[in-house]
Design a protein around this motif. Sequence first.
Motif, short mmCIF file in Angstrom:
data_model
loop_
_atom_site.label_atom_id
_atom_site.label_comp_id
_atom_site.label_asym_id
_atom_site.label_seq_id
_atom_site.Cartn_x
_atom_site.Cartn_y
_atom_site.Cartn_z
N ARG A 22 1.38 -12.85 -51.67
CA ARG A 22 0.82 -14.03 -52.28
C ARG A 22 1.48 -14.18 -53.70
O ARG A 22 1.54 -15.24 -54.20
CB ARG A 22 -0.83 -13.70 -52.64
CG ARG A 22 -1.68 -14.73 -53.16
CD ARG A 22 -2.93 -14.40 -53.32
NE ARG A 22 -3.79 -15.52 -53.86
CZ ARG A 22 -5.11 -15.36 -54.06
NH1 ARG A 22 -5.75 -14.35 -54.01
NH2 ARG A 22 -5.81 -16.51 -54.64
N MET A 23 1.34 -12.96 -54.37
CA MET A 23 1.85 -13.20 -55.68
C MET A 23 3.19 -13.29 -55.89
O MET A 23 3.99 -14.15 -56.84
CB MET A 23 1.61 -11.96 -56.45
CG MET A 23 0.03 -11.32 -56.70
SD MET A 23 -0.68 -12.59 -57.83
CE MET A 23 -0.29 -11.96 -59.33
N PHE A 57 -5.99 -10.84 -60.33
CA PHE A 57 -4.55 -11.33 -60.64
C PHE A 57 -4.05 -10.39 -61.70
O PHE A 57 -2.90 -10.51 -62.19
CB PHE A 57 -4.37 -12.70 -61.12
CG PHE A 57 -4.73 -13.73 -60.13
CD1 PHE A 57 -3.87 -13.92 -59.09
CD2 PHE A 57 -6.02 -14.46 -60.22
CE1 PHE A 57 -4.36 -14.89 -57.69
CE2 PHE A 57 -6.32 -15.28 -59.00
CZ PHE A 57 -5.58 -15.51 -57.95
N ASN A 58 -4.94 -9.56 -62.12
CA ASN A 58 -4.44 -8.69 -63.18
C ASN A 58 -5.12 -6.89 -62.80
O ASN A 58 -6.19 -6.78 -63.27
CB ASN A 58 -5.06 -8.99 -64.75
CG ASN A 58 -4.38 -10.24 -64.84
OD1 ASN A 58 -3.48 -10.58 -65.54
ND2 ASN A 58 -4.90 -11.20 -64.56
N GLU A 172 -0.12 -24.35 -51.54
CA GLU A 172 0.77 -24.94 -50.80
C GLU A 172 1.86 -23.99 -50.23
O GLU A 172 2.46 -24.11 -49.04
CB GLU A 172 1.04 -26.00 -51.47
CG GLU A 172 0.25 -27.50 -51.49
CD GLU A 172 0.96 -28.38 -52.57
OE1 GLU A 172 0.30 -29.63 -52.24
OE2 GLU A 172 1.76 -28.28 -53.03
N VAL A 173 2.13 -23.28 -51.39
CA VAL A 173 3.53 -22.36 -51.03
C VAL A 173 3.13 -21.41 -50.21
O VAL A 173 4.16 -20.86 -49.51
CB VAL A 173 3.94 -21.62 -52.34
CG1 VAL A 173 4.63 -22.66 -53.38
CG2 VAL A 173 2.88 -20.88 -53.12
N LEU A 174 1.85 -20.80 -49.91
CA LEU A 174 1.50 -20.11 -49.14
C LEU A 174 1.25 -20.59 -47.52
O LEU A 174 1.58 -19.90 -46.49
CB LEU A 174 0.28 -19.19 -49.25
CG LEU A 174 0.08 -18.43 -50.61
CD1 LEU A 174 -1.34 -17.82 -50.94
CD2 LEU A 174 1.05 -17.29 -50.61
N TYR A 198 -4.19 -13.87 -43.71
CA TYR A 198 -2.50 -13.12 -43.77
C TYR A 198 -2.18 -12.37 -42.71
O TYR A 198 -3.17 -11.30 -42.41
CB TYR A 198 -2.37 -12.79 -45.13
CG TYR A 198 -0.91 -12.17 -45.05
CD1 TYR A 198 -0.06 -12.84 -44.90
CD2 TYR A 198 -0.90 -10.68 -45.19
CE1 TYR A 198 1.25 -12.45 -45.29
CE2 TYR A 198 0.67 -10.29 -45.47
CZ TYR A 198 1.73 -10.83 -45.36
OH TYR A 198 2.93 -10.67 -45.62
N ARG A 199 -1.27 -12.27 -42.04
CA ARG A 199 -0.87 -11.22 -40.79
C ARG A 199 0.14 -10.82 -40.99
O ARG A 199 1.18 -11.22 -41.18
CB ARG A 199 -0.96 -12.01 -39.38
CG ARG A 199 -1.93 -12.61 -38.97
CD ARG A 199 -2.13 -13.80 -38.15
NE ARG A 199 -1.84 -15.12 -38.74
CZ ARG A 199 -1.10 -16.02 -38.24
NH1 ARG A 199 -1.03 -15.99 -36.76
NH2 ARG A 199 -0.89 -16.95 -38.74
N GLN A 200 0.19 -9.42 -41.01
CA GLN A 200 1.69 -8.46 -41.10
C GLN A 200 1.47 -7.30 -40.25
O GLN A 200 0.37 -6.79 -40.41
CB GLN A 200 2.00 -8.45 -42.55
CG GLN A 200 3.28 -7.61 -42.82
CD GLN A 200 3.67 -7.41 -43.99
OE1 GLN A 200 3.24 -8.18 -45.14
NE2 GLN A 200 4.20 -6.48 -44.76
N ASN A 201 2.42 -6.96 -39.67
CA ASN A 201 2.41 -5.64 -39.06
C ASN A 201 1.26 -5.36 -37.88
O ASN A 201 0.62 -4.16 -38.02
CB ASN A 201 2.63 -4.47 -39.77
CG ASN A 201 3.84 -4.60 -40.73
OD1 ASN A 201 4.99 -4.92 -40.02
ND2 ASN A 201 3.65 -4.16 -41.89
#
Length: 272
Positions: A22-23, A57-58, A172-174, A198-201
Amino acid sequence: MHLTEAVADALEQSEIDYMTDRMKAIQDIEGNPEGIHLARFGHARLYYSDTMPWPQFNTVKGMRGEDIHHIDEIISFFRTRNRTCQFEIVPKQAHPLLFKKLSESGCYQSGFHATLYGAAEREALFDLDPGSEEEIRVLPYAEEDMMTYAAIHCRGTGLGDDGISAVARNNEVLLKRPGWSYFIGFQEEKAAATGVMYRQNGIASLTFAATLPSYRNIGMHAALLRRRIHEAALSGCRLVVSQASYLSQSHRNMERAGMKLGYVRATWTMPV
């Protein structure tokens, strides 16, 4: 699915994976308008934003006992930017020397947060309770829906409407990025709630959900949970993971959807 050390590690890694992706996506927007900075200190992952002061975000994720010699450098990074940060410590990686060092560095424990998990099940979508949920529809987002998403995001979390355009841009970028899926919940044809995955592995992270205040307590969050669990199974995921405030309505909805508590992580805050 039983909780094992391997599953506990996967729960923590899934949160690191989605937050990192995301970041990075926001950082890659031309000119890096949010001032995103990512760094790694041993096992620990540092996330920072110039323009987004909120804790998520921090933050520092993934820190272990053997990383304590990095704490001063991490704190210095945030302190020179006049920004507080939080350290997220999961039980499996907790160590007395880590807590001692955080305390000596001026940090204090400020809260807990629950991580829940469950098996991805196609049948989740069809396990409907009687009542108003039958009037709820959950559909995937299209790119042109991003302003609607951003409005629900801001109004459902208490942010002002002046943040809508920035939230739309950063999501939008995601939406265009592999692994990310956005869903919108309708009640009687009115857009009322939203959920992200979000999907991964082979692991699906249910990363965010929000409901407009006037549509709460009618099953919107539960419907979004079921749709995302169902879609995770269809895409071949074996595990679903999410986070919530301990014993919150979101926590209880996740348990009703078949998820169970993996662990409660500690939050340690560094004051400015």
